[in-house]
Design a protein around this motif. Sequence first.
Motif, PDB file in Angstrom:
ATOM      1  N   GLY A   1     -34.842 -20.138   4.994  1.00  0.00           N
ATOM      2  CA  GLY A   1     -34.570 -21.250   5.884  1.00  0.00           C
ATOM      3  C   GLY A   1     -35.798 -21.875   6.511  1.00  0.00           C
ATOM      4  O   GLY A   1     -35.805 -23.054   6.841  1.00  0.00           O
ATOM      5  N   ASP A   2     -36.861 -21.077   6.693  1.00  0.00           N
ATOM      6  CA  ASP A   2     -38.086 -21.608   7.300  1.00  0.00           C
ATOM      7  C   ASP A   2     -39.152 -21.863   6.242  1.00  0.00           C
ATOM      8  O   ASP A   2     -40.352 -21.895   6.550  1.00  0.00           O
ATOM      9  N   ALA A   3     -38.742 -22.050   4.992  1.00  0.00           N
ATOM     10  CA  ALA A   3     -39.705 -22.214   3.897  1.00  0.00           C
ATOM     11  C   ALA A   3     -40.671 -23.359   4.165  1.00  0.00           C
ATOM     12  O   ALA A   3     -40.292 -24.425   4.650  1.00  0.00           O
ATOM     13  N   LYS A   4     -41.925 -23.094   3.836  1.00  0.00           N
ATOM     14  CA  LYS A   4     -42.953 -24.132   3.900  1.00  0.00           C
ATOM     15  C   LYS A   4     -43.712 -24.100   2.596  1.00  0.00           C
ATOM     16  O   LYS A   4     -44.046 -23.024   2.084  1.00  0.00           O
ATOM     17  N   ILE A   5     -43.988 -25.267   2.042  1.00  0.00           N
ATOM     18  CA  ILE A   5     -44.634 -25.362   0.742  1.00  0.00           C
ATOM     19  C   ILE A   5     -45.941 -26.131   0.872  1.00  0.00           C
ATOM     20  O   ILE A   5     -46.056 -27.052   1.686  1.00  0.00           O
ATOM     21  N   VAL A   6     -46.939 -25.721   0.093  1.00  0.00           N
ATOM     22  CA  VAL A   6     -48.241 -26.382   0.049  1.00  0.00           C
ATOM     23  C   VAL A   6     -48.621 -26.587  -1.408  1.00  0.00           C
ATOM     24  O   VAL A   6     -48.501 -25.665  -2.227  1.00  0.00           O
ATOM     25  N   VAL A   7     -49.046 -27.789  -1.751  1.00  0.00           N
ATOM     26  CA  VAL A   7     -49.530 -28.094  -3.099  1.00  0.00           C
ATOM     27  C   VAL A   7     -51.020 -27.773  -3.159  1.00  0.00           C
ATOM     28  O   VAL A   7     -51.808 -28.277  -2.357  1.00  0.00           O
ATOM     29  N   ASP A   8     -51.402 -26.939  -4.124  1.00  0.00           N
ATOM     30  CA  ASP A   8     -52.797 -26.526  -4.264  1.00  0.00           C
ATOM     31  C   ASP A   8     -53.586 -27.388  -5.237  1.00  0.00           C
ATOM     32  O   ASP A   8     -54.787 -27.602  -5.057  1.00  0.00           O
ATOM     33  N   HIS A   9     -52.928 -27.830  -6.327  1.00  0.00           N
ATOM     34  CA  HIS A   9     -53.668 -28.585  -7.342  1.00  0.00           C
ATOM     35  C   HIS A   9     -52.720 -29.463  -8.137  1.00  0.00           C
ATOM     36  O   HIS A   9     -51.569 -29.082  -8.384  1.00  0.00           O
ATOM     37  N   VAL A  10     -53.218 -30.626  -8.539  1.00  0.00           N
ATOM     38  CA  VAL A  10     -52.452 -31.553  -9.369  1.00  0.00           C
ATOM     39  C   VAL A  10     -53.350 -32.046 -10.493  1.00  0.00           C
ATOM     40  O   VAL A  10     -54.516 -32.387 -10.272  1.00  0.00           O
ATOM     41  N   ALA A  11     -52.823 -32.057 -11.714  1.00  0.00           N
ATOM     42  CA  ALA A  11     -53.517 -32.637 -12.867  1.00  0.00           C
ATOM     43  C   ALA A  11     -52.534 -33.540 -13.596  1.00  0.00           C
ATOM     44  O   ALA A  11     -51.321 -33.293 -13.584  1.00  0.00           O
ATOM     45  N   SER A  12     -53.049 -34.595 -14.241  1.00  0.00           N
ATOM     46  CA  SER A  12     -52.172 -35.542 -14.921  1.00  0.00           C
ATOM     47  C   SER A  12     -52.863 -36.075 -16.166  1.00  0.00           C
ATOM     48  O   SER A  12     -54.054 -36.403 -16.135  1.00  0.00           O
ATOM     49  N   VAL A  13     -52.108 -36.156 -17.268  1.00  0.00           N
ATOM     50  CA  VAL A  13     -52.622 -36.734 -18.513  1.00  0.00           C
ATOM     51  C   VAL A  13     -51.534 -37.604 -19.137  1.00  0.00           C
ATOM     52  O   VAL A  13     -50.343 -37.321 -18.984  1.00  0.00           O
ATOM     53  N   PRO A  14     -51.920 -38.667 -19.852  1.00  0.00           N
ATOM     54  CA  PRO A  14     -50.923 -39.480 -20.549  1.00  0.00           C
ATOM     55  C   PRO A  14     -50.215 -38.673 -21.630  1.00  0.00           C
ATOM     56  O   PRO A  14     -50.784 -37.779 -22.236  1.00  0.00           O
ATOM     57  N   ALA A  15     -48.942 -38.989 -21.846  1.00  0.00           N
ATOM     58  CA  ALA A  15     -48.167 -38.406 -22.939  1.00  0.00           C
ATOM     59  C   ALA A  15     -47.729 -39.541 -23.857  1.00  0.00           C
ATOM     60  O   ALA A  15     -48.193 -40.677 -23.732  1.00  0.00           O
ATOM     61  N   SER A  16     -46.848 -39.257 -24.795  1.00  0.00           N
ATOM     62  CA  SER A  16     -46.464 -40.261 -25.785  1.00  0.00           C
ATOM     63  C   SER A  16     -45.583 -41.345 -25.180  1.00  0.00           C
ATOM     64  O   SER A  16     -44.914 -41.141 -24.167  1.00  0.00           O
ATOM     65  N   GLU A  17     -45.598 -42.494 -25.804  1.00  0.00           N
ATOM     66  CA  GLU A  17     -44.700 -43.601 -25.485  1.00  0.00           C
ATOM     67  C   GLU A  17     -44.764 -44.018 -24.020  1.00  0.00           C
ATOM     68  O   GLU A  17     -43.730 -44.251 -23.374  1.00  0.00           O
ATOM     69  N   GLY A  18     -45.982 -44.102 -23.488  1.00  0.00           N
ATOM     70  CA  GLY A  18     -46.157 -44.566 -22.123  1.00  0.00           C
ATOM     71  C   GLY A  18     -45.757 -43.587 -21.045  1.00  0.00           C
ATOM     72  O   GLY A  18     -45.635 -43.962 -19.879  1.00  0.00           O
ATOM     73  N   ARG A  19     -45.552 -42.332 -21.404  1.00  0.00           N
ATOM     74  CA  ARG A  19     -45.170 -41.321 -20.428  1.00  0.00           C
ATOM     75  C   ARG A  19     -46.402 -40.596 -19.890  1.00  0.00           C
ATOM     76  O   ARG A  19     -47.503 -40.752 -20.407  1.00  0.00           O
ATOM     77  N   HIS A  20     -46.188 -39.774 -18.862  1.00  0.00           N
ATOM     78  CA  HIS A  20     -47.260 -38.967 -18.285  1.00  0.00           C
ATOM     79  C   HIS A  20     -46.784 -37.532 -18.116  1.00  0.00           C
ATOM     80  O   HIS A  20     -45.605 -37.284 -17.861  1.00  0.00           O
ATOM     81  N   ASP A  21     -47.723 -36.601 -18.252  1.00  0.00           N
ATOM     82  CA  ASP A  21     -47.464 -35.202 -17.923  1.00  0.00           C
ATOM     83  C   ASP A  21     -48.247 -34.859 -16.659  1.00  0.00           C
ATOM     84  O   ASP A  21     -49.444 -35.181 -16.555  1.00  0.00           O
ATOM     85  N   ILE A  22     -47.590 -34.206 -15.723  1.00  0.00           N
ATOM     86  CA  ILE A  22     -48.222 -33.800 -14.469  1.00  0.00           C
ATOM     87  C   ILE A  22     -48.028 -32.298 -14.288  1.00  0.00           C
ATOM     88  O   ILE A  22     -46.932 -31.781 -14.491  1.00  0.00           O
TER      89      ILE A  22
END
Length: 360
Positions: free
Chosen positions: A280-301
């Motif tokens: 119930g008191d969960a707290k989340i922190v993002v440590d790292h993000v990476a992103s690259v293009p995928a096929s047909e105008g999509r992206h992978d994150i």
Amino acid sequence: MTTEVGGIPNVGGRDIAEILAPQGPPRQHIPGFDPEYSDIVDYILRCTHRIWEQKDVGLIATHYGADIIVHMMTGPTYGMQGVIAGTARTLTAFPDRTLTGEAVIWSEEGDGIYLSSHRITSCATNLGTSELGPATGRKITFTTIADCLCKANLIIEEWLVRDYSHMALQLGYHPRAVARIHAATDKAKGEGRASWRQEAMASVRDVPPTPWSDTRFPDPHTEPHSFAHALFDQIINHARFGRVREAYSPAAHWQGPGGRRLFGWGEITGWFTALIGSFGDAKIVVDHVASVPASEGRHDIAVRWKLAGTHDGGGMYGPASGEDIYILAVTHWRIAHGVIVDEVSVFDEVALMRQMEGGL
């Protein structure tokens, strides 16, 4: 269709023979890496195949830093010799393990350092004792994601997450029963909660809270970092479950720990609701993000995140234990038309249940 980032092909469903074939002139300037590697994706795929499937375990000595730290939900391990020993133990338990790379989502970190988030599906037969129990002879399939920090031909730090609860279920073990055995061993040592976990939880809880916001999520194609931070912060930290409809396609596919498969807004919203219903008191922190293009105008994150909370509800994991919990996880998204169409999230539920049983 194989998408390239600056001339660097991603995994894109390529056959392993194509991946392992000579790649010709370098496609990326990666200073200090062996000349046989054309780019960071080639480095990750090629050395992983040689170490695991060709059983060239000694190659770890030339591809891992002597003082590497490997972060897992069971605690950190230190040193290249520990990586060699861990690899040998896994191969003893699953000697025919084959690894299929599904994605390598990478980023440049500066100073010749690269981060690779490598998602792998493994097929293996359990022919030896594993950390889950005695050999069963069963063939299983499981997902692993390794976030590797690489510099000058060496992996210098790694964050490793594997779906151990799905492995246990396929082997015929109950994940909670396995966790209970591990926790009993922890308690027998009489060391109390490990200092590394206390520090990890504090690193989440000490981050100042963010304000409630009704601002639209940033565009994940053009602002992947802002999108990832905003999504996890609003949906988890502020319990804005309704915002799932803004971030996900109504036909989104979701894969998570325990081999769970979900579909669409309703089931994905249910996952987030059950998570908060458990902590119930969960707290989340993002440590790292990476992103690259995928096929047909999509992206992978790729998003590496950590969560701290108290097991104070029965949303997913049985009656509340009152124990503090810590999760280390990696999520991979496929983005199309500004929303998430596919998600794979991986963390070690056996280690999580072990915490609930008073271990680690």
